[in-house]
Write a protein that holds these residues in place. Structure first.
Motif, PDB file in Angstrom:
ATOM      1  N   TRP A  29       0.825  -1.201   0.000  1.00  0.00           N
ATOM      2  CA  TRP A  29       0.000   0.000   0.000  1.00  0.00           C
ATOM      3  C   TRP A  29       0.869   1.265   0.000  1.00  0.00           C
ATOM      4  O   TRP A  29       0.508   2.263  -0.639  1.00  0.00           O
ATOM      5  CB  TRP A  29      -0.952  -0.015   1.194  1.00  0.00           C
ATOM      6  N   TRP A  30       1.997   1.219   0.708  1.00  0.00           N
ATOM      7  CA  TRP A  30       2.917   2.352   0.654  1.00  0.00           C
ATOM      8  C   TRP A  30       3.470   2.522  -0.759  1.00  0.00           C
ATOM      9  O   TRP A  30       3.616   3.654  -1.249  1.00  0.00           O
ATOM     10  CB  TRP A  30       4.060   2.161   1.653  1.00  0.00           C
ATOM     11  N   ALA A  31       3.774   1.400  -1.407  1.00  0.00           N
ATOM     12  CA  ALA A  31       4.258   1.471  -2.784  1.00  0.00           C
ATOM     13  C   ALA A  31       3.185   2.062  -3.701  1.00  0.00           C
ATOM     14  O   ALA A  31       3.482   2.857  -4.602  1.00  0.00           O
ATOM     15  CB  ALA A  31       4.667   0.081  -3.268  1.00  0.00           C
ATOM     16  N   LEU A  32       1.924   1.696  -3.458  1.00  0.00           N
ATOM     17  CA  LEU A  32       0.831   2.221  -4.273  1.00  0.00           C
ATOM     18  C   LEU A  32       0.698   3.733  -4.101  1.00  0.00           C
ATOM     19  O   LEU A  32       0.544   4.471  -5.081  1.00  0.00           O
ATOM     20  CB  LEU A  32      -0.478   1.528  -3.890  1.00  0.00           C
ATOM     21  N   VAL A  33       0.756   4.209  -2.856  1.00  0.00           N
ATOM     22  CA  VAL A  33       0.676   5.654  -2.610  1.00  0.00           C
ATOM     23  C   VAL A  33       1.838   6.380  -3.298  1.00  0.00           C
ATOM     24  O   VAL A  33       1.664   7.455  -3.881  1.00  0.00           O
ATOM     25  CB  VAL A  33       0.676   5.940  -1.093  1.00  0.00           C
ATOM     26  N   THR A  34       3.019   5.782  -3.242  1.00  0.00           N
ATOM     27  CA  THR A  34       4.203   6.394  -3.856  1.00  0.00           C
ATOM     28  C   THR A  34       4.019   6.592  -5.351  1.00  0.00           C
ATOM     29  O   THR A  34       4.208   7.700  -5.879  1.00  0.00           O
ATOM     30  CB  THR A  34       5.438   5.503  -3.607  1.00  0.00           C
ATOM     31  N   VAL A  35       3.622   5.536  -6.050  1.00  0.00           N
ATOM     32  CA  VAL A  35       3.485   5.650  -7.508  1.00  0.00           C
ATOM     33  C   VAL A  35       2.260   6.489  -7.873  1.00  0.00           C
ATOM     34  O   VAL A  35       2.221   7.090  -8.949  1.00  0.00           O
ATOM     35  CB  VAL A  35       3.432   4.263  -8.174  1.00  0.00           C
TER      36      VAL A  35
END
Length: 490
Positions: A29-35
């Motif tokens: 989910w952190w990766a999703l927010v980042t991209v």
């Protein structure tokens, strides 16, 4: 390796294993927010320029065709760089690739805002476009590799929410910035988003390539001749489509014909190079092949109608700009609400049904616009615009999922870049197709005055409906060959 029991092996703190140990299941989910934030920066770089075109044209004394290249140059560069994304990920990994593109986008924005000549300004738009193409392609890879199939629709829906939020707020904020600080502020607007996304990428994205694979420094670079042929194709195509609308349509026909020849040479070249920009093997998968057709035709209808609707209200209906804005706000809000809901539905229902239904609803909204005239109530226009955005909301989170779920995991990066490329290419053609069709029909009905203008727009809405219906028919061919398997987390 450790040489003794008292020593521990060194672990790269940015490896996938280290990040999973630190963040746990929340890493994806952190990766999703980042991209998502990086993608918002890319989308705003693409869309906020529109509100600054009059001011830039005045300062640099640009004609309409020169001003159009502010958007066209960005679009051509973005379309081309999408196909280079798989190589970047293999060569540099998620973290370095994403941060590098954010730096490139921010540098292009900073230098664009400081430009003292139109040549420098156009060059920086190309730089921004090259970065934006990669930034818009990586999220699809992350979602398909980091989330299990039963979560991918939800993740795509949340990501789509951020994607549509950017063009909704970008032009509005951009207008305020121009009024307060001038046109240069438009280029600086993306910098805070780039900084935030780069810091999140430094913390949350792994060094590794997709699938947790090690970075391959020896990955063969994109074929130089393929890049040249693709650049020539896009340049000739966009130039030719612009010329078709000008005083020398014969030159436009010749330039578009040149683009077709260059594209044929490009496709032929992909059969003979070890690292093709456009892996033709992807189209051996029937579901992906159908999704490619959907992406291209849907892109033409989407981008064409996004241009058509505001112009229809301003020119044919004679509405004030403030009224046009008021009509588009409910449609944007409807899209933002529907996308996350449609994403959750995509986890439970076959995605091809959602895509076909959404495209059918979009086509219906275009048909209903034919009944709108100068005496129509604003409420009807709002209603049909909202209906079209509801249909669009069902397509956005499902198209990439439907295209890539049937691909083997190693082909997912190439699949994501190819689908985005085809959609963007369709969009570039769709916008110009609307302009050509509209100009042709307005000339045909010139003797009818305002009624002729209205009839010309109605006929272009018919064209948009036919394009969208064609995409809906192609979506029925996207039935999955088998059940999707869980993707590894990366």
């Amino acid at each position: 390796m450790a040489d003794g029991d008292d020593k521990q092996p060194l672990v790269d703190p940015r490896s996938l294993a280290a990040l999973q140990a630190r963040f746990g299941p929340g890493l994806r989910w952190w990766a999703l927010v980042t991209v998502m934030i990086g993608n918002m920066a890319a989308v705003m770089a693409a869309t906020t320029i529109n509100v600054a075109v009059p001011a830039i044209s005045h300062v640099f004394r640009l004609g309409p065709q020169q001003a159009q290249w502010l958007a066209t140059g960005f679009m051509a560069a973005m379309t081309m760089s999408m196909l280079a994304t798989p190589w970047l990920l293999r060569r540099w990994g998620y973290r370095r690739s994403y941060i590098a593109m954010l730096v490139l986008l921010g540098a292009g924005g900073l230098a664009g805002g400081l430009s003292t000549s139109v040549e420098m300004l156009l060059a920086m738009r190309v730089v921004e476009g090259l970065a934006a193409g990669v930034l818009q392609t990586i999220p699809g890879v992350v979602i398909m590799r980091a989330f299990a199939p039963h979560e991918q629709g939800r993740a795509m829906g949340l990501f789509g929410f951020g994607t549509v939020l950017a063009p909704a707020i970008g032009p509005s904020v951009g207008g305020v910035l121009i009024e307060w600080f001038g046109w240069r502020a438009i280029f600086f607007f993306v910098l805070p988003f780039c900084v935030v996304a780069a810091e999140l990428a430094r913390r949350c994205l792994p060094h590794s390539a997709p699938g947790g694979e090690p970075i391959d420094r020896r990955a063969p670079p994109p074929d130089a001749l393929s890049l040249a042929l693709l650049s020539g194709t896009l340049g000739a195509l966009l130039n030719g489509l612009v010329d078709l609308q000008g005083p020398r349509p014969w030159l436009g026909v010749a330039t578009v014909a040149l683009a077709v020849v260059l594209m044929a040479l490009f496709v032929r070249r992909q059969r003979h190079v070890p690292a093709p920009l456009l892996p033709l093997g992807l189209f051996k998968h029937p579901v992906f092949s159908a999704a490619g057709v959907v992406a291209f035709v849907y892109g033409a209808g989407l981008f064409g109608s996004t241009y058509l609707l505001p112009v229809f209200m301003l020119v044919a209906l004679g509405l004030a700009p403030s009224q046009v804005g008021a009509v588009l706000v409910p449609a944007g809000l409807a899209l933002a609400v529907v996308i996350p809901l449609a994403g959750r539905l995509a986890d439970r229902q076959p995605v091809y049904l959602a895509i076909a239904a959404g495209l059918g609803v979009m086509a219906l909204s275009f048909v209903l616009m034919i009944g709108i005239g100068r005496g129509s109530a604003i409420g009807w226009i709002v209603g049909w615009a909202v209906l079209g955005r509801i249909g669009l909301g069902f397509v956005i989170p499902s198209l990439n999922l439907g295209a890539m779920r049937g691909l083997p995991p190693p082909q997912i990066p190439a699949g994501a870049s190819t689908v985005n490329f085809l959609r963007q290419l369709g969009g570039a053609i769709g916008v110009n197709l609307v302009g050509i069709m509209l100009g042709w029909r307005e000339q045909a009905y010139a003797a009818l005055g305002p009624d002729g203008v209205l009839r010309a727009f109605h006929e272009v809405f018919v064209l948009m409906a036919l394009l969208t219906l064609a995409a809906a028919i192609a979506a029925w061919r996207m039935r999955p060959a088998g059940d999707a398997t869980a993707m590894d987390s990366s």
